[in-house]
Scaffold this motif. Structure first.
Motif, PDB file in Angstrom:
ATOM      1  N   ALA A 243       0.836  -1.208   0.000  1.00  0.00           N
ATOM      2  CA  ALA A 243       0.000   0.000   0.000  1.00  0.00           C
ATOM      3  C   ALA A 243       0.868   1.255   0.000  1.00  0.00           C
ATOM      4  O   ALA A 243       0.569   2.240  -0.696  1.00  0.00           O
ATOM      5  CB  ALA A 243      -0.921  -0.016   1.218  1.00  0.00           C
ATOM      6  N   LEU A 244       1.966   1.239   0.760  1.00  0.00           N
ATOM      7  CA  LEU A 244       2.871   2.395   0.764  1.00  0.00           C
ATOM      8  C   LEU A 244       3.575   2.546  -0.581  1.00  0.00           C
ATOM      9  O   LEU A 244       3.823   3.664  -1.038  1.00  0.00           O
ATOM     10  CB  LEU A 244       3.896   2.245   1.890  1.00  0.00           C
ATOM     11  CG  LEU A 244       3.346   2.385   3.311  1.00  0.00           C
ATOM     12  CD1 LEU A 244       4.456   2.168   4.329  1.00  0.00           C
ATOM     13  CD2 LEU A 244       2.693   3.743   3.518  1.00  0.00           C
ATOM     14  N   LEU A 252       2.866  10.689  -3.424  1.00  0.00           N
ATOM     15  CA  LEU A 252       2.279  11.263  -2.218  1.00  0.00           C
ATOM     16  C   LEU A 252       3.369  11.455  -1.166  1.00  0.00           C
ATOM     17  O   LEU A 252       4.116  10.520  -0.856  1.00  0.00           O
ATOM     18  CB  LEU A 252       1.205  10.329  -1.654  1.00  0.00           C
ATOM     19  CG  LEU A 252      -0.046  10.090  -2.496  1.00  0.00           C
ATOM     20  CD1 LEU A 252      -1.034   9.240  -1.720  1.00  0.00           C
ATOM     21  CD2 LEU A 252      -0.686  11.392  -2.911  1.00  0.00           C
ATOM     22  N   PRO A 253       3.486  12.630  -0.577  1.00  0.00           N
ATOM     23  CA  PRO A 253       4.424  12.802   0.534  1.00  0.00           C
ATOM     24  C   PRO A 253       4.135  11.786   1.645  1.00  0.00           C
ATOM     25  O   PRO A 253       2.994  11.356   1.831  1.00  0.00           O
ATOM     26  CB  PRO A 253       4.143  14.236   1.013  1.00  0.00           C
ATOM     27  CG  PRO A 253       3.578  14.928  -0.192  1.00  0.00           C
ATOM     28  CD  PRO A 253       2.774  13.878  -0.911  1.00  0.00           C
ATOM     29  N   HIS A 254       5.154  11.420   2.371  1.00  0.00           N
ATOM     30  CA  HIS A 254       5.009  10.325   3.332  1.00  0.00           C
ATOM     31  C   HIS A 254       3.951  10.613   4.386  1.00  0.00           C
ATOM     32  O   HIS A 254       3.226   9.705   4.808  1.00  0.00           O
ATOM     33  CB  HIS A 254       6.355  10.006   3.989  1.00  0.00           C
ATOM     34  CG  HIS A 254       6.927  11.113   4.812  1.00  0.00           C
ATOM     35  ND1 HIS A 254       7.573  12.202   4.276  1.00  0.00           N
ATOM     36  CD2 HIS A 254       6.936  11.304   6.160  1.00  0.00           C
ATOM     37  CE1 HIS A 254       7.971  13.014   5.240  1.00  0.00           C
ATOM     38  NE2 HIS A 254       7.594  12.495   6.389  1.00  0.00           N
ATOM     39  N   GLN A 255       3.818  11.869   4.811  1.00  0.00           N
ATOM     40  CA  GLN A 255       2.806  12.190   5.813  1.00  0.00           C
ATOM     41  C   GLN A 255       1.391  12.027   5.252  1.00  0.00           C
ATOM     42  O   GLN A 255       0.473  11.603   5.959  1.00  0.00           O
ATOM     43  CB  GLN A 255       3.019  13.621   6.332  1.00  0.00           C
ATOM     44  CG  GLN A 255       4.271  13.802   7.170  1.00  0.00           C
ATOM     45  CD  GLN A 255       4.230  13.016   8.476  1.00  0.00           C
ATOM     46  OE1 GLN A 255       3.194  12.472   8.878  1.00  0.00           O
ATOM     47  NE2 GLN A 255       5.367  12.932   9.157  1.00  0.00           N
ATOM     48  N   GLN A 256       1.217  12.338   3.985  1.00  0.00           N
ATOM     49  CA  GLN A 256      -0.091  12.149   3.359  1.00  0.00           C
ATOM     50  C   GLN A 256      -0.410  10.665   3.210  1.00  0.00           C
ATOM     51  O   GLN A 256      -1.562  10.243   3.403  1.00  0.00           O
ATOM     52  CB  GLN A 256      -0.142  12.845   1.994  1.00  0.00           C
ATOM     53  CG  GLN A 256      -1.533  12.848   1.371  1.00  0.00           C
ATOM     54  CD  GLN A 256      -1.592  13.635   0.077  1.00  0.00           C
ATOM     55  OE1 GLN A 256      -0.660  14.377  -0.262  1.00  0.00           O
ATOM     56  NE2 GLN A 256      -2.665  13.484  -0.668  1.00  0.00           N
ATOM     57  N   LEU A 258       0.656   8.309   5.194  1.00  0.00           N
ATOM     58  CA  LEU A 258       0.310   7.845   6.532  1.00  0.00           C
ATOM     59  C   LEU A 258      -1.110   8.258   6.913  1.00  0.00           C
ATOM     60  O   LEU A 258      -1.844   7.486   7.538  1.00  0.00           O
ATOM     61  CB  LEU A 258       1.306   8.405   7.554  1.00  0.00           C
ATOM     62  CG  LEU A 258       2.705   7.802   7.547  1.00  0.00           C
ATOM     63  CD1 LEU A 258       3.615   8.562   8.487  1.00  0.00           C
ATOM     64  CD2 LEU A 258       2.660   6.327   7.942  1.00  0.00           C
ATOM     65  N   LYS A 259      -1.500   9.473   6.538  1.00  0.00           N
ATOM     66  CA  LYS A 259      -2.853   9.932   6.847  1.00  0.00           C
ATOM     67  C   LYS A 259      -3.904   9.050   6.165  1.00  0.00           C
ATOM     68  O   LYS A 259      -4.934   8.713   6.765  1.00  0.00           O
ATOM     69  CB  LYS A 259      -3.048  11.387   6.433  1.00  0.00           C
ATOM     70  CG  LYS A 259      -4.416  11.953   6.818  1.00  0.00           C
ATOM     71  CD  LYS A 259      -4.559  13.405   6.413  1.00  0.00           C
ATOM     72  CE  LYS A 259      -5.889  13.974   6.929  1.00  0.00           C
ATOM     73  NZ  LYS A 259      -7.066  13.208   6.522  1.00  0.00           N
ATOM     74  N   LEU A 260      -3.650   8.678   4.914  1.00  0.00           N
ATOM     75  CA  LEU A 260      -4.582   7.793   4.213  1.00  0.00           C
ATOM     76  C   LEU A 260      -4.724   6.461   4.951  1.00  0.00           C
ATOM     77  O   LEU A 260      -5.838   5.969   5.163  1.00  0.00           O
ATOM     78  CB  LEU A 260      -4.107   7.552   2.780  1.00  0.00           C
ATOM     79  CG  LEU A 260      -4.268   8.696   1.788  1.00  0.00           C
ATOM     80  CD1 LEU A 260      -3.649   8.314   0.444  1.00  0.00           C
ATOM     81  CD2 LEU A 260      -5.729   9.067   1.602  1.00  0.00           C
ATOM     82  N   LEU A 261      -3.594   5.867   5.333  1.00  0.00           N
ATOM     83  CA  LEU A 261      -3.643   4.597   6.051  1.00  0.00           C
ATOM     84  C   LEU A 261      -4.349   4.740   7.395  1.00  0.00           C
ATOM     85  O   LEU A 261      -5.161   3.896   7.784  1.00  0.00           O
ATOM     86  CB  LEU A 261      -2.231   4.060   6.274  1.00  0.00           C
ATOM     87  CG  LEU A 261      -1.567   3.286   5.131  1.00  0.00           C
ATOM     88  CD1 LEU A 261      -0.201   2.784   5.561  1.00  0.00           C
ATOM     89  CD2 LEU A 261      -2.427   2.123   4.664  1.00  0.00           C
ATOM     90  N   ASN A 262      -4.046   5.827   8.100  1.00  0.00           N
ATOM     91  CA  ASN A 262      -4.677   6.034   9.401  1.00  0.00           C
ATOM     92  C   ASN A 262      -6.180   6.220   9.278  1.00  0.00           C
ATOM     93  O   ASN A 262      -6.954   5.698  10.081  1.00  0.00           O
ATOM     94  CB  ASN A 262      -4.049   7.253  10.092  1.00  0.00           C
ATOM     95  CG  ASN A 262      -2.687   6.956  10.682  1.00  0.00           C
ATOM     96  OD1 ASN A 262      -2.438   5.850  11.159  1.00  0.00           O
ATOM     97  ND2 ASN A 262      -1.790   7.927  10.647  1.00  0.00           N
ATOM     98  N   TRP A 304      10.649   3.013  -2.252  1.00  0.00           N
ATOM     99  CA  TRP A 304      10.035   1.828  -2.848  1.00  0.00           C
ATOM    100  C   TRP A 304      10.512   0.621  -2.049  1.00  0.00           C
ATOM    101  O   TRP A 304      11.704   0.354  -1.936  1.00  0.00           O
ATOM    102  CB  TRP A 304      10.431   1.693  -4.311  1.00  0.00           C
ATOM    103  CG  TRP A 304       9.887   0.455  -4.950  1.00  0.00           C
ATOM    104  CD1 TRP A 304      10.524  -0.750  -5.094  1.00  0.00           C
ATOM    105  CD2 TRP A 304       8.576   0.271  -5.505  1.00  0.00           C
ATOM    106  NE1 TRP A 304       9.699  -1.660  -5.700  1.00  0.00           N
ATOM    107  CE2 TRP A 304       8.496  -1.068  -5.979  1.00  0.00           C
ATOM    108  CE3 TRP A 304       7.471   1.103  -5.667  1.00  0.00           C
ATOM    109  CZ2 TRP A 304       7.359  -1.577  -6.584  1.00  0.00           C
ATOM    110  CZ3 TRP A 304       6.336   0.597  -6.270  1.00  0.00           C
ATOM    111  CH2 TRP A 304       6.284  -0.731  -6.732  1.00  0.00           C
ATOM    112  N   PHE A 305       9.581  -0.141  -1.470  1.00  0.00           N
ATOM    113  CA  PHE A 305       9.938  -1.268  -0.620  1.00  0.00           C
ATOM    114  C   PHE A 305      10.022  -2.558  -1.434  1.00  0.00           C
ATOM    115  O   PHE A 305       9.152  -2.830  -2.270  1.00  0.00           O
ATOM    116  CB  PHE A 305       8.908  -1.437   0.497  1.00  0.00           C
ATOM    117  CG  PHE A 305       8.878  -0.303   1.477  1.00  0.00           C
ATOM    118  CD1 PHE A 305       9.852  -0.190   2.452  1.00  0.00           C
ATOM    119  CD2 PHE A 305       7.876   0.654   1.420  1.00  0.00           C
ATOM    120  CE1 PHE A 305       9.831   0.859   3.351  1.00  0.00           C
ATOM    121  CE2 PHE A 305       7.842   1.707   2.314  1.00  0.00           C
ATOM    122  CZ  PHE A 305       8.817   1.814   3.278  1.00  0.00           C
TER     123      PHE A 305
END
Length: 373
Positions: A243-244, A252-256, A258-262, A304-305
């Motif tokens: 998903a990340l 998407l910036p990392h904080q955005q 994280l917000k989507l996941l949260n 990218w993981f």
């Protein structure tokens, strides 16, 4: 009056089978049980990716959204293989994932046998390379003996961010990575208690019917490792890292991200945290190491993981899953609600059973590898 099949052994139920046939029936139940699990987890994964995309665009889409709210921009799903596994997966996706028929393509040597799906709007053909170049996620539903040839056909067409999701259980993840020369590969691993399969839920009806039964959904929950058939915790890790990756590819910036996941994982009206201050929240350090966190700027995306590394070694997220009972419970709630299973405010399933607590996830290695892990 006696039962009509009283003297007709071949027409009686499995429970009445001769003792010599019990190993074969056990194998049959195991196959059906694993099929139910595999379809349930594939549906959940597709729905999660699709909802994250829609939430980015519209802001108010949940895992229980209808097909209509998902729209035509939904996830593009490709399936290689038109046999039993491929057909069951398509039926489950069409019924439960929210992915529309026109966003599902199938590649098989005999597309003429798939008229059932063509009539529904699924495009069926035989060109594995074309399918891989088009799809966001590709499910491998072929025979193990065909896999090497298929990998040789598609590896040159694979491009990030396409995810290869293998349901070919006989071929291990390192071998898949080698055959494809690609690291965005997800392969669920199932643990099966063969001695305790006599009453595995969902083995007597269709896959679609099973995935609408609250008890079956409870049994397939990835947070429930005590079931007769259970997926390992590494699958759930890979789902979130995938998903990340999807968020990263859309810049998407990392904080955005994280917000989507949260927003998806921790709803505002949460039955778990009704009497607590707040739900847990994901932070950067839950997915990458602290050295990488300190190097991130406000506009940076996550890296990218490598999904194969995530599934074979320990990661920050695997440590969080193993240690946080609250997170385990919230992800259990997320899984249940994605299938429309209602819960009471107490956190229990309505009418039957209740969701699991004190779940322990398996971690295979203490070493870390991959970008930011």
């Amino acid at each position: 009056m006696s039962h009509i099949t009283e003297n007709l052994k071949t027409l009686q139920s499995e429970q009445a089978a001769e003792e010599s046939k019990q190993p074969l029936l056990c194998l049959r139940r195991r196959c059906k049980g694993m099929m139910v699990n595999a379809c349930a987890h594939a549906v959940f994964f597709c729905k999660l990716l699709c909802v994250l995309r829609k939430k980015e665009d519209r802001g108010k889409v949940s895992l229980i959204s209808s097909k209509e709210s998902m729209g035509s921009e939904s996830l593009k799903v490709g399936i290689i293989g038109g046999g039993h596994i491929g057909k069951q997966l398509v039926r489950a996706l069409l019924e439960l994932s929210g992915v529309l028929a026109q966003n599902i393509h199938m590649s098989t040597r005999r597309p003429e046998t798939l008229s059932e799906f063509q009539q529904l709007g699924v495009e069926c053909f035989y060109d594995n390379g074309q399918l891989v170049a088009w799809a966001d996620i590709v499910f491998l539903c072929c025979l193990p003996s065909h896999l090497q040839h298929i990998c040789s056909e598609i590896h040159s067409s694979l491009r990030e961010p396409c995810i290869v999701y293998s349901l070919v259980t006989a071929v291990p993840l390192p071998r898949l990575k080698q055959l494809l020369s690609y690291n965005a590969v997800l392969r669920p691993q199932y643990q099966c208690n063969i001695r305790d399969l006599e009453n595995v839920g969902g083995t007597n009806g269709t896959i679609r019917a099973a995935l609408q039964d609250p008890i079956i959904i409870q049994a397939t929950c990835p947070c429930n490792t005590k079931e007769r058939i259970a997926v390992t915790g590494k699958w759930l890790e890979a789902v979130f890292y995938a998903a990340l990756n999807s968020c990263m590819w859309r810049h998407l910036p990392h904080q955005q991200a994280l917000k989507l996941l949260n927003d998806v994982c921790f709803p505002k009206q949460c039955p778990i945290c009704a009497e607590k201050t707040s739900c847990p929240r994901f932070v950067c350090g839950n997915f990458v190491n602290q050295t990488f966190v300190s190097s991130l700027t406000e506009e940076d995306t996550f890296p990218w993981f490598d999904l194969t590394t995530v599934q074979m070694k320990e990661s920050p997220f695997s440590q969080l899953l193993a240690s946080s009972e609250s997170l385990q419970n919230h992800l259990t709630l997320l899984y249940y609600t994605s299938f429309g299973v209602p819960l009471e405010k107490s956190g229990r399933m309505v009418s039957r059973g209740h969701w699991q607590q004190n779940i322990v996830f398996s971690c295979h290695s203490s070493s870390q590898d991959g970008a930011g892990l």
